[in-house]
Write an enzyme that holds these catalytic residues in place. Structure first.
Site, mmCIF file in Angstrom:
data_model
loop_
_atom_site.group_PDB
_atom_site.id
_atom_site.type_symbol
_atom_site.label_atom_id
_atom_site.label_comp_id
_atom_site.label_asym_id
_atom_site.label_seq_id
_atom_site.Cartn_x
_atom_site.Cartn_y
_atom_site.Cartn_z
ATOM 1 C CG ASP A 161 5.672 3.304 1.800
ATOM 2 O OD1 ASP A 161 5.658 3.854 2.910
ATOM 3 O OD2 ASP A 161 4.678 3.257 1.048
ATOM 4 C CE LYS B 293 -0.310 4.858 7.597
ATOM 5 N NZ LYS B 293 -1.722 5.101 7.875
ATOM 6 C CG PHE C 271 -1.960 1.126 1.080
ATOM 7 C CD1 PHE C 271 -3.093 0.961 0.292
ATOM 8 C CD2 PHE C 271 -1.769 2.350 1.707
ATOM 9 C CE1 PHE C 271 -4.019 1.993 0.134
ATOM 10 C CE2 PHE C 271 -2.695 3.381 1.558
ATOM 11 C CZ PHE C 271 -3.822 3.198 0.769
HETATM 12 C C1 LIG Z 1 3.013 2.008 3.803
HETATM 13 C C2 LIG Z 1 2.109 3.153 3.445
HETATM 14 N N1 LIG Z 1 2.481 3.986 2.465
HETATM 15 C C3 LIG Z 1 1.737 5.045 2.117
HETATM 16 C C4 LIG Z 1 0.519 5.280 2.734
HETATM 17 C C5 LIG Z 1 -0.295 6.466 2.324
HETATM 18 O O1 LIG Z 1 -0.191 7.460 3.278
HETATM 19 P P1 LIG Z 1 -1.242 8.686 3.276
HETATM 20 O O2 LIG Z 1 -2.577 8.109 3.612
HETATM 21 O O3 LIG Z 1 -0.707 9.626 4.308
HETATM 22 O O4 LIG Z 1 -1.199 9.276 1.904
HETATM 23 C C6 LIG Z 1 0.093 4.430 3.755
HETATM 24 C C7 LIG Z 1 -1.196 4.660 4.418
HETATM 25 O O5 LIG Z 1 -1.774 3.791 5.035
HETATM 26 C C8 LIG Z 1 0.899 3.341 4.109
HETATM 27 O O6 LIG Z 1 0.536 2.483 5.083
#
Ligand SMILES: Cc1ncc(COP(=O)(O)O)c(C=O)c1O
Length: 396
Positions: free
Chosen positions: A220, A249, A135
């Site tokens: 990520d 986050k 994700f």
């Molecule tokens: C691993 C990861 N990357 C990116 C995101 C996206 O982040 P945002 O919702 O702040 O755009 C998330 C959100 O859950 C995530 O868990």
């Protein structure tokens, strides 16, 4: 409750399946609804409130910054931005940082950087290999990067330049690598995809493959960063360094901020390449600076490791008592409990009633991501409420 629910259905685009709880305030691991019912919050704003709700260090920083300076354009220097940059760089293996407003934007920036790197160093290579069940966010490019077909189906044609392969499978990455590849982007541990831990040696093998082929390795760490896995950065739990790391986050402790960091050898962005009106704004950076420094100075990651082990033991004991629990997995305070059938939604609903907030990460699994400051009494209470909630859901 009803009137807020009605207002939501009247005014708000119904993109989220909400739990029937209106949260009005929070403190530490606890939140309260409009009728003053108390809940243990094991969702922590989706792994955001790493120091709990309304931590004094963050609240004080926001108060003081809000009455001093909130926003200038990035045409000027601002001190909180540079202080935050300093702590992130000094406490990581990365050398330069850029601030965004969210995780998706942080990843977008990382991919732009990787494409420029590929243009310069690999004859215009621009493809990024990502994993199924990953994700990476909701922007169009990150939907394309996110290897989950149900997030992609409605938005075709998707931006090109992403190849999704099996997670924890080096051969799949090797097979997808060609002269167009510039980077591999992975979560060190997949969060939203179900709390999936890679097989031992996988991340190091990917690191070696990237080195052999001149590819960038992007981690990520939007969910795993800032102590969540029991180490300040998730990759430290696996002893593998990325070239580029993205954060969001937990970075802001509750305010919206993201970041991507790169090692000097690939920090190729130049004036005019990238930017953001709000990214790196004084208010969010002051909050993130206070939160990050508190996490570092008080060794919160180690606390997360200890509390994570304690919670995991409790979940294992629950699994031993109930045959319908099929798996307990995760690291630090990012854990999941899997059931033999698709009862996660029902369990979350009955745990709401018990006063425990959880996330149904898969139809058959629930995710635990409490604040990293959670204590053993709160974990004990959470486990007790969880067991009651599960038994009620199973009996229905
Ligand atoms: C691993 C990861 N990357 C990116 C995101 C996206 O982040 P945002 O919702 O702040 O755009 C998330 C959100 O859950 C995530 O868990």
């Amino acid at each position: 409750m009803t009137s807020w629910q009605e207002m939501e259905s009247k005014y708000y685009m119904s993109v989220v399946r909400r739990q029937p709880v209106v949260i009005v305030r929070g403190q530490g691991t606890m939140v309260w609804d409009e009728s003053d019912k108390e809940y243990l919050d094991f969702t922590a704003g989706w792994a955001v409130n790493n120091l709990g709700h309304c931590h004094p260090a963050i609240v004080d920083a926001i108060r003081s910054q809000a009455s001093t300076l909130m926003q200038t354009s990035n045409q000027f220097y601002t001190i909180p931005q540079l202080q935050l940059a300093e702590v992130l760089v000094e406490d990581s293996c990365l050398d330069k940082v850029f601030f965004s407003n969210s995780g998706a934007e942080a990843n977008e920036g990382a991919v732009k950087l990787a494409r420029k790197y590929g243009r310069r160093n690999r004859n215009g290579a621009h493809e990024v290999i990502t994993a199924f069940n990953s994700f990476h966010g909701r922007t169009l490019a990150m939907v394309s990067a996110t290897g989950q077909p149900h997030y992609q189906a409605n938005w075709t044609p998707l931006p090109e330049g992403f190849v999704n392969v099996d997670y924890s499978d080096l051969e799949a990455i090797k097979g997808a690598t060609n002269d167009k590849t510039c980077a591999v982007m992975l979560e060190p541990l997949q969060g939203e995809g179900g709390v999936n831990i890679p097989e031992e040696g996988y991340l190091q093998a990917v690191r070696d493959w990237c080195d052999e082929n001149g590819l960038l390795l992007i981690f990520d760490e939007v969910q795993t960063g800032l102590g969540r896995l029991g180490t300040l950065w998730g990759h430290q739990a696996f002893n593998v360094e990325p070239d580029v790391m993205t954060l969001a986050k937990g970075l802001g402790g509750g305010v919206p901020i993201g970041a991507f960091l790169a090692k000097d050898h690939c920090a190729v962005l130049e004036p005019g390449d990238h930017g953001s009106t709000f990214g790196g704004n004084a208010l969010t950076c002051a909050a993130a600076n206070a939160s990050t420094r508190f996490i570092v100075e008080n060794d919160i990651p180690n606390r997360a490791k200890e509390m994570g082990n304690y919670l995991k033991q409790g979940l294992e004991a629950l699994k031993d008592r109930h045959s319908f629990i099929s798996d307990v997995r995760g690291m630090g305070l990012l854990l999941a409990l899997e059931f033999g059938s698709e009862i996660a939604g029902k369990v979350v609903a009955s745990c709401n009633d018990e006063g425990l907030l959880l996330n149904p990460v898969r139809p058959n699994a629930i995710r635990f991501m409490p604040p990293l400051t959670v204590n053993t009494q709160e974990i004990d209470a959470g486990l007790e409420r969880l067991e009651h909630g599960i038994l009620r859901a199973v009996a229905e």
